[in-house]
Design an enzyme around this catalytic site. Structure first.
Site, PDB file in Angstrom:
ATOM      1  N   TYR A 145      34.096  72.513  54.798  1.00 18.07           N
ATOM      2  CA  TYR A 145      35.433  73.384  55.880  1.00 18.07           C
ATOM      3  C   TYR A 145      35.011  75.297  55.474  1.00 18.07           C
ATOM      4  CZ  TYR A 145      37.567  72.207  51.442  1.00 18.07           C
ATOM      5  OH  TYR A 145      37.755  72.529  50.772  1.00 18.07           O
ATOM      6  N   PRO A 146      35.514  75.629  57.072  1.00 25.05           N
ATOM      7  CA  PRO A 146      35.632  77.215  56.360  1.00 25.05           C
ATOM      8  C   PRO A 146      37.454  77.301  55.922  1.00 25.05           C
ATOM      9  CG  PRO A 146      36.101  76.698  58.845  1.00 25.05           C
ATOM     10  CD  PRO A 146      36.039  75.699  58.243  1.00 25.05           C
ATOM     11  N   LYS A 149      42.762  83.417  53.361  1.00 19.35           N
ATOM     12  CA  LYS A 149      43.328  83.443  52.269  1.00 19.35           C
ATOM     13  C   LYS A 149      44.621  84.225  53.162  1.00 19.35           C
ATOM     14  CE  LYS A 149      41.861  82.309  47.945  1.00 19.35           C
ATOM     15  NZ  LYS A 149      41.626  82.843  47.300  1.00 19.35           N
ATOM     16  N   HIS A 172      42.927  77.139  39.811  1.00 20.60           N
ATOM     17  CA  HIS A 172      41.736  77.169  40.923  1.00 20.60           C
ATOM     18  C   HIS A 172      40.737  76.000  39.536  1.00 20.60           C
ATOM     19  CE1 HIS A 172      39.186  76.936  44.251  1.00 20.60           C
ATOM     20  NE2 HIS A 172      38.496  77.072  43.848  1.00 20.60           N
ATOM     21  N   GLN A 185      29.881  72.401  44.318  1.00 15.58           N
ATOM     22  CA  GLN A 185      30.730  73.496  45.461  1.00 15.58           C
ATOM     23  C   GLN A 185      29.676  75.244  45.817  1.00 15.58           C
ATOM     24  OE1 GLN A 185      31.491  75.113  42.578  1.00 15.58           O
ATOM     25  NE2 GLN A 185      32.868  76.997  42.945  1.00 15.58           N
TER      26      GLN A 185
HETATM   27  O1  76R Z   1      32.798  80.273  40.629  1.00 14.33           O
HETATM   28  C1  76R Z   1      33.784  79.317  39.029  1.00 14.33           C
HETATM   29  O2  76R Z   1      33.367  78.596  38.588  1.00 14.33           O
HETATM   30  C2  76R Z   1      34.583  80.039  38.597  1.00 14.33           C
HETATM   31  C3  76R Z   1      35.860  79.815  39.128  1.00 14.33           C
HETATM   32  C4  76R Z   1      35.923  80.018  40.106  1.00 14.33           C
HETATM   33  C5  76R Z   1      35.957  80.910  41.878  1.00 14.33           C
HETATM   34  C6  76R Z   1      36.304  82.478  40.928  1.00 14.33           C
HETATM   35  C7  76R Z   1      36.293  77.927  42.034  1.00 14.33           C
HETATM   36  C8  76R Z   1      35.704  77.356  40.559  1.00 14.33           C
HETATM   37  N1  76R Z   1      36.710  78.999  43.118  1.00 14.33           N
HETATM   38  C9  76R Z   1      36.101  80.079  42.708  1.00 14.33           C
HETATM   39  C10 76R Z   1      36.533  80.816  44.103  1.00 14.33           C
HETATM   40 MN1  76R Z   1      36.507  77.595  44.627  1.00 14.33          MN
HETATM   41  N2  76R Z   1      37.075  76.161  45.429  1.00 14.33           N
HETATM   42  C11 76R Z   1      37.818  76.441  46.766  1.00 14.33           C
HETATM   43  C12 76R Z   1      37.667  75.550  47.055  1.00 14.33           C
HETATM   44  O3  76R Z   1      40.162  72.865  49.631  1.00 14.33           O
HETATM   45  C13 76R Z   1      40.590  74.540  48.682  1.00 14.33           C
HETATM   46  O4  76R Z   1      42.059  74.125  48.477  1.00 14.33           O
HETATM   47  C14 76R Z   1      39.746  75.545  48.384  1.00 14.33           C
HETATM   48  C15 76R Z   1      38.931  74.898  48.471  1.00 14.33           C
HETATM   49  C16 76R Z   1      37.165  74.214  46.848  1.00 14.33           C
HETATM   50  C17 76R Z   1      37.602  72.613  47.220  1.00 14.33           C
HETATM   51  C18 76R Z   1      36.709  74.858  45.777  1.00 14.33           C
HETATM   52  C19 76R Z   1      36.084  74.327  44.085  1.00 14.33           C
HETATM   53  N3  76R Z   1      37.701  79.424  46.049  1.00 14.33           N
HETATM   54  C20 76R Z   1      36.880  80.523  45.188  1.00 14.33           C
HETATM   55  C21 76R Z   1      36.795  81.197  46.404  1.00 14.33           C
HETATM   56  C22 76R Z   1      36.986  82.355  46.844  1.00 14.33           C
HETATM   57  C23 76R Z   1      38.274  83.362  45.931  1.00 14.33           C
HETATM   58  C24 76R Z   1      38.208  84.568  46.643  1.00 14.33           C
HETATM   59  O5  76R Z   1      37.548  85.385  46.076  1.00 14.33           O
HETATM   60  O6  76R Z   1      39.639  85.038  46.757  1.00 14.33           O
HETATM   61  C25 76R Z   1      37.346  79.946  47.380  1.00 14.33           C
HETATM   62  C26 76R Z   1      37.649  80.583  48.800  1.00 14.33           C
HETATM   63  C27 76R Z   1      37.136  79.052  46.698  1.00 14.33           C
HETATM   64  C28 76R Z   1      37.707  77.658  47.123  1.00 14.33           C
HETATM   65  N4  76R Z   1      36.168  76.118  42.885  1.00 14.33           N
HETATM   66  C29 76R Z   1      36.193  76.072  41.565  1.00 14.33           C
HETATM   67  C30 76R Z   1      35.649  74.870  43.125  1.00 14.33           C
HETATM   68  C31 76R Z   1      35.510  73.895  42.167  1.00 14.33           C
HETATM   69  C32 76R Z   1      34.896  72.543  41.899  1.00 14.33           C
HETATM   70  C33 76R Z   1      35.250  74.392  40.696  1.00 14.33           C
HETATM   71  C34 76R Z   1      34.742  74.771  39.837  1.00 14.33           C
HETATM   72  C35 76R Z   1      33.035  74.810  39.600  1.00 14.33           C
HETATM   73  C36 76R Z   1      32.739  74.966  38.691  1.00 14.33           C
HETATM   74  O7  76R Z   1      33.232  74.857  36.936  1.00 14.33           O
HETATM   75  O8  76R Z   1      31.158  74.471  38.216  1.00 14.33           O
END
Ligand code: 76R
Length: 249
Positions: A145-146, A149, A172, A185
């Site tokens: 899904y896209p 923020k 998060h 992810q």
């Molecule tokens: O990269 C990293 O592991 C560091 C922590 C992290 C960041 C910076 C992280 C971890 N994410 C990051 C950035 Mn994420 N993520 C999403 C969604 O449905 C929703 O509510 C949101 C959709 C999911 C399901 C998800 C999963 N993440 C981001 C960003 C960029 C934000 C920005 O730059 O402003 C988005 C849009 C986003 C959205 N995130 C994780 C996950 C999971 C499963 C992790 C843990 C990954 C790991 O530790 O291996």
């Protein structure tokens, strides 16, 4: 000006969604269908060679629901290569039986919210490289899904100071990490490339983990206050083994 997040950018990414014109497919003889499937499989084998050489990766899934029937996720070092693949696919005979329904153009992105201070070049770090240039897992299921923020009055992500954003992203990330081993992810950035700011692609063997993870994140501040979401696509993996039955009439 507010401090922008810094990003590391990896492979370019194309998500390509198609419905299949099954009524037209059914009018073909089984020999013709077989030839078309063979041509398609030859193309997938080419993609496998690229993946094995570490020059890209791909995922092919059968989509559940009416938004599409089949989806490709392609990763390549350049946008030109993605475009070539797209054009090559469109010239196959199978493509004549597909109708494009959606596509998404982005680039694998890591942001610096969780990064520590270090003088090393992150592009040389093997862990970082494995995330910027990932081999997509052959998981049973995919969810795409896209998202954006929000930029709305007091809830404007882009006006928040770096420290507040970092704190929310830490929370998060902690939720995300609790799904380690269950959900993988891939976050792709699409500012300047497509209609939303990010593509979220999740892979899992147990499809219910998508619902659990996304639901849990909805209660976390960064998603609860700032997340805006597009359409969700879920699918089941298409492999060499189950491709023949997918195409079989
Ligand atoms: O990269 C990293 O592991 C560091 C922590 C992290 C960041 C910076 C992280 C971890 N994410 C990051 C950035 Mn994420 N993520 C999403 C969604 O449905 C929703 O509510 C949101 C959709 C999911 C399901 C998800 C999963 N993440 C981001 C960003 C960029 C934000 C920005 O730059 O402003 C988005 C849009 C986003 C959205 N995130 C994780 C996950 C999971 C499963 C992790 C843990 C990954 C790991 O530790 O291996």
């Amino acid at each position: 000006m507010n401090e922008a997040a810094k990003t590391l950018d990896g492979w370019y990414c194309l998500h390509d969604f198609r419905t299949i014109n099954w009524p037209a497919w059914k009018t073909l003889s089984s020999e013709e269908r077989q030839q078309i499937v063979n041509e398609f499989v030859t193309m997938l084998e080419k993609w496998d060679v690229t993946e094995k050489a570490g020059n890209g990766s791909h995922a092919v899934y059968s989509v559940v629901g009416q938004k599409a029937d089949i989806m490709f996720m392609l990763l390549r070092p350049t946008m030109e290569e993605l475009n070539e693949i797209e054009n090559a696919f469109n010239k196959t005979r199978f493509a004549e039986f597909t109708i494009p329904t959606y596509s998404y153009v982005s680039v694998v992105e890591l942001s610096n919210y969780m990064a520590g201070d270090s003088d090393e070049d992150p592009y040389q770090n093997p862990h970082v490289r494995s995330r910027l240039y990932p081999e997509l897992p052959k998981a049973n299921h995919i969810c795409f899904y896209p998202m954006d923020k929000r930029r709305d009055g007091d809830d404007n992500w882009y006006m928040l100071p770096m420290d507040s954003r970092r704190e929310m992203m830490r929370s998060h990330g902690m939720i995300g990490r609790s799904y380690a081993g269950k959900v993988k992810q891939v976050i792709t950035g699409s500012v300047g490339f497509d209609d939303w700011e990010w593509g979220v692609t999740l892979f899992a063997d147990d499809i219910l983990q998508f619902k659990k993870l996304v639901y849990e994140m909805r209660f976390d501040e960064v998603s609860a206050r700032f997340g805006e979401f597009g359409s969700f696509y879920v699918g089941n993996i298409l492999t060499e083994e189950n491709l023949p039955s997918f195409f079989h009439i």
